[in-house]
Design a protein around this motif. Structure first.
Motif, PDB file in Angstrom:
ATOM      1  N   THR A  12     111.865  22.633 -55.668  1.00  0.00           N
ATOM      2  CA  THR A  12     112.815  23.226 -55.010  1.00  0.00           C
ATOM      3  C   THR A  12     112.843  24.750 -54.854  1.00  0.00           C
ATOM      4  O   THR A  12     112.430  25.442 -55.625  1.00  0.00           O
ATOM      5  CB  THR A  12     114.270  22.895 -56.097  1.00  0.00           C
ATOM      6  N   THR A  13     112.847  25.044 -53.504  1.00  0.00           N
ATOM      7  CA  THR A  13     112.844  26.386 -53.042  1.00  0.00           C
ATOM      8  C   THR A  13     114.455  26.904 -52.553  1.00  0.00           C
ATOM      9  O   THR A  13     115.266  26.010 -52.586  1.00  0.00           O
ATOM     10  CB  THR A  13     112.055  26.578 -51.893  1.00  0.00           C
ATOM     11  N   TYR A  14     114.496  28.129 -52.186  1.00  0.00           N
ATOM     12  CA  TYR A  14     115.905  28.714 -51.700  1.00  0.00           C
ATOM     13  C   TYR A  14     115.865  29.225 -50.751  1.00  0.00           C
ATOM     14  O   TYR A  14     115.189  30.145 -50.451  1.00  0.00           O
ATOM     15  CB  TYR A  14     116.415  29.344 -52.982  1.00  0.00           C
ATOM     16  N   LYS A  45     108.810  25.598 -46.652  1.00  0.00           N
ATOM     17  CA  LYS A  45     108.765  25.799 -48.025  1.00  0.00           C
ATOM     18  C   LYS A  45     107.922  27.062 -48.537  1.00  0.00           C
ATOM     19  O   LYS A  45     108.376  27.937 -49.133  1.00  0.00           O
ATOM     20  CB  LYS A  45     108.287  24.715 -48.792  1.00  0.00           C
ATOM     21  N   ARG A  48     110.372  30.131 -47.147  1.00  0.00           N
ATOM     22  CA  ARG A  48     111.156  30.261 -48.382  1.00  0.00           C
ATOM     23  C   ARG A  48     110.918  30.925 -49.444  1.00  0.00           C
ATOM     24  O   ARG A  48     111.277  31.771 -50.001  1.00  0.00           O
ATOM     25  CB  ARG A  48     111.999  29.081 -48.632  1.00  0.00           C
ATOM     26  N   MET A  49     109.378  30.404 -49.948  1.00  0.00           N
ATOM     27  CA  MET A  49     108.894  31.078 -51.158  1.00  0.00           C
ATOM     28  C   MET A  49     108.595  32.741 -50.913  1.00  0.00           C
ATOM     29  O   MET A  49     108.443  33.292 -51.783  1.00  0.00           O
ATOM     30  CB  MET A  49     107.802  30.503 -51.579  1.00  0.00           C
ATOM     31  N   VAL A  55     111.271  29.199 -57.967  1.00  0.00           N
ATOM     32  CA  VAL A  55     111.336  27.768 -57.799  1.00  0.00           C
ATOM     33  C   VAL A  55     111.552  26.877 -58.834  1.00  0.00           C
ATOM     34  O   VAL A  55     111.690  27.588 -60.074  1.00  0.00           O
ATOM     35  CB  VAL A  55     110.123  27.163 -57.090  1.00  0.00           C
ATOM     36  N   ALA A  77     106.480  31.373 -57.998  1.00  0.00           N
ATOM     37  CA  ALA A  77     105.529  30.905 -56.801  1.00  0.00           C
ATOM     38  C   ALA A  77     104.708  32.231 -56.466  1.00  0.00           C
ATOM     39  O   ALA A  77     105.043  33.140 -56.042  1.00  0.00           O
ATOM     40  CB  ALA A  77     106.119  30.244 -55.832  1.00  0.00           C
TER      41      ALA A  77
END
Length: 129
Positions: A12-14, A45, A48-49, A55, A77
């Motif tokens: 799960t990334t944001y 991903k 986002r990272m 994460v 990450a």
């Protein structure tokens, strides 16, 4: 069961607005209790990272359905684009997934040579909390 023993984990990334985006990935154990995976450097991903390195990971199936009784683990990450860290991640994933990894890697290389890839392969190293 240790997280790296699972075939898939939901990463799960944001997004910038804080919205969680889960996606299933392969995972392989690395040195010092870290885990890692490879992915296309232009993927969502990775973007986002780069914006937010925090994460969460949890065991899942190929479709991202979380395994019963699995609890999410927070991680930080680190994206690696070359050098010994990328080589370590690629070797660990290749060791764990064998011919599956080699075939996907080969098709990814072909895709990039045909100008259809989103970027070079990067390694993602997760330091689990």
């Amino acid at each position: 069961m240790e997280l790296s023993a699972h075939k898939y984990v939901s990463l799960t990334t944001y997004r910038r607005n804080g919205e969680a985006v889960p996606v299933p990935v392969w995972i392989a154990p690395l040195a010092d209790g870290k885990v890692g995976f490879t992915t296309d450097g232009g993927s969502g991903k990775v973007k986002r990272m780069r914006n937010d390195a925090r994460v969460q990971v949890v065991a899942c199936d190929v479709r991202g359905n979380v395994a019963a009784g699995s609890a999410p683990t927070s991680a930080t990450a680190e994206i690696v684009t070359d050098g010994p860290e990328l080589a370590e991640v690629r070797a660990a994933v290749a060791d764990k997934y064998g011919i599956q990894f080699r075939l996907i890697d080969w098709f990814g290389t072909l895709k990039r040579k045909l100008g259809r890839g989103n970027g070079d392969v990067v390694g993602v190293i997760l330091a689990l909390d």
